[in-house]
Design a protein around this motif. Structure first.
Motif, short mmCIF file in Angstrom:
data_model
loop_
_atom_site.label_atom_id
_atom_site.label_comp_id
_atom_site.label_asym_id
_atom_site.label_seq_id
_atom_site.Cartn_x
_atom_site.Cartn_y
_atom_site.Cartn_z
N ALA A 22 76.13 45.51 71.35
CA ALA A 22 75.00 44.89 71.81
C ALA A 22 75.26 43.40 72.12
O ALA A 22 76.53 42.98 72.24
N GLU A 23 74.46 42.59 72.70
CA GLU A 23 74.46 41.20 73.05
C GLU A 23 74.71 40.30 71.78
O GLU A 23 75.29 38.86 72.00
N THR A 24 74.46 40.66 70.62
CA THR A 24 74.60 40.21 69.28
C THR A 24 75.47 41.18 68.38
O THR A 24 75.42 42.33 68.57
N VAL A 25 76.35 40.39 67.95
CA VAL A 25 77.33 41.08 66.73
C VAL A 25 77.01 40.87 65.32
O VAL A 25 76.70 39.69 65.13
N THR A 26 76.80 41.96 64.56
CA THR A 26 76.43 41.47 63.37
C THR A 26 77.75 41.44 62.37
O THR A 26 78.96 41.87 62.71
N ILE A 27 77.78 40.73 61.17
CA ILE A 27 78.97 40.80 60.20
C ILE A 27 79.46 41.96 59.93
O ILE A 27 80.50 42.22 59.86
N GLY A 28 78.68 42.73 59.95
CA GLY A 28 78.72 44.37 59.35
C GLY A 28 79.55 44.99 60.29
O GLY A 28 80.45 45.84 60.11
N THR A 63 78.14 31.30 54.08
CA THR A 63 78.47 32.68 54.15
C THR A 63 79.87 33.37 53.78
O THR A 63 80.03 34.14 53.32
N ALA A 64 80.69 32.62 54.73
CA ALA A 64 81.96 33.14 54.52
C ALA A 64 82.57 33.02 53.09
O ALA A 64 83.28 33.82 52.70
N LEU A 84 79.29 44.97 50.39
CA LEU A 84 78.73 43.52 50.81
C LEU A 84 77.09 43.69 50.66
O LEU A 84 76.61 44.97 51.21
N PRO A 85 76.04 42.78 50.39
CA PRO A 85 74.73 43.10 50.34
C PRO A 85 74.40 42.92 51.58
O PRO A 85 74.85 42.37 52.87
N ARG A 86 73.24 43.76 52.05
CA ARG A 86 72.57 44.00 53.49
C ARG A 86 72.48 42.71 54.29
O ARG A 86 72.57 42.52 55.34
N PRO A 87 71.59 41.72 53.41
CA PRO A 87 71.40 40.35 54.04
C PRO A 87 72.78 39.72 54.72
O PRO A 87 72.62 39.02 56.07
#
Length: 202
Positions: A22-28, A63-64, A84-87
Motif C-alpha cells: 500500500a501507500e503506507t507501510v506498517t511496522i508489522g 517506539t524504536a 510485539l503488541p498490535r499497536p
C-alpha cells in the motif's frame, strides 16, 4: 530474508523497501520482511529507524526503543520468535517518506558494509550474545528520556546498531568497538541527560 548478494545492511534496507503493497507501510509489514526469528536483524531494524531520517517522525525514537527492549527481553527469555503488541505493529509510515529515508541512508550503509566482516568470531558466542542483548535493552531504555537533547537518542541507537551488526556478521572487533562506545554513552547520559531531566521534573 537478508539473503541477497548485498552486504547485511544493504540487504536489510532492500527487504524493508519491499515491505507491504500500500501507500503506507506498517511496522508489522517491515518486520515480516526482516524476519522475526533473527534477533540480530530484529535489533538492527529499529535502531536503524532512529539513525535514519525517520527519527524525525514524532515518537519514532521511543517506539524504536520499546521494540528493542521487547526483542531483548524475549531473547533472554529464550523465545524462538519475537512477539510485539498490535499497536506497535500497526504504526504506519508513508511509503514515500520511507523510500526517501532509505535513499538518504544507503551511502553510509554501503561504507559500513564494506568495513564489517567476520573477525575475532570467538568473541561472538551464546554468552556474549546474552550480554550484548542485555546492554542493548539498557541502552534503549535511555533513548526516550534522551530526546530532551538533540541527537542523543540517535547516538545511542547507532551503538545498538553496531552491536546488532556485530551479532549478524560475527564481527568480534566491531562488538569490542561498540562496548567502548557504550561506556562513553553511559557517561554522557549521566553527565548531560540526567541534569536536564532533573531540571524538567525537579
Amino acid at each position: 530474508m537478508l539473503t541477497t548478494a548485498e552486504g547485511r545492511l544493504q540487504a536489510l534496507l532492500s527487504d524493508v523497501a519491499a515491505a507491504g503493497t500500500a501507500e503506507t507501510v506498517t511496522i508489522g509489514d517491515m518486520l515480516e520482511r526482516v524476519g522475526r526469528r533473527s534477533y540480530g536483524a530484529m535489533l538492527l531494524f529499529p535502531s536503524l529507524i532512529v539513525v535514519s531520517p525517520l527519527s524525525g517522525i514524532p515518537g519514532a525514537p521511543s517506539t524504536a526503543a520499546l521494540i528493542i527492549i521487547l526483542v531483548c527481553v524475549q531473547y533472554l527469555m529464550g523465545r524462538d520468535t519475537v512477539w510485539l503488541p498490535r499497536p506497535i505493529l500497526d504504526v504506519r509510515v508513508p511509503r514515500r517518506r520511507l523510500e526517501w529515508a532509505l535513499r538518504r541512508t544507503r551511502p553510509l550503509v554501503r561504507v559500513v558494509d564494506r568495513w564489517v566482516r567476520p573477525r575475532l568470531t570467538v568473541l561472538i558466542n551464546r554468552f556474549t550474545f546474552s550480554v550484548i542483548t542485555a546492554i542493548c535493552a539498557l541502552l534503549a531504555a535511555t533513548m526516550p528520556p534522551s530526546e530532551v537533547l538533540p541527537f542523543a537518542a540517535t547516538i545511542t541507537a547507532s551503538i545498538i546498531a553496531l552491536f546488532a551488526l556485530a551479532l549478524l556478521v560475527r564481527d568480534g572487533l566491531l562488538a569490542l568497538f561498540a562496548f567502548v562506545l557504550t561506556g562513553g554513552a553511559v557517561a554522557a547520559f549521566l553527565i548531560f541527560v540526567v541534569p536536564e531531566l532533573l531540571k524538567i521534573f525537579g
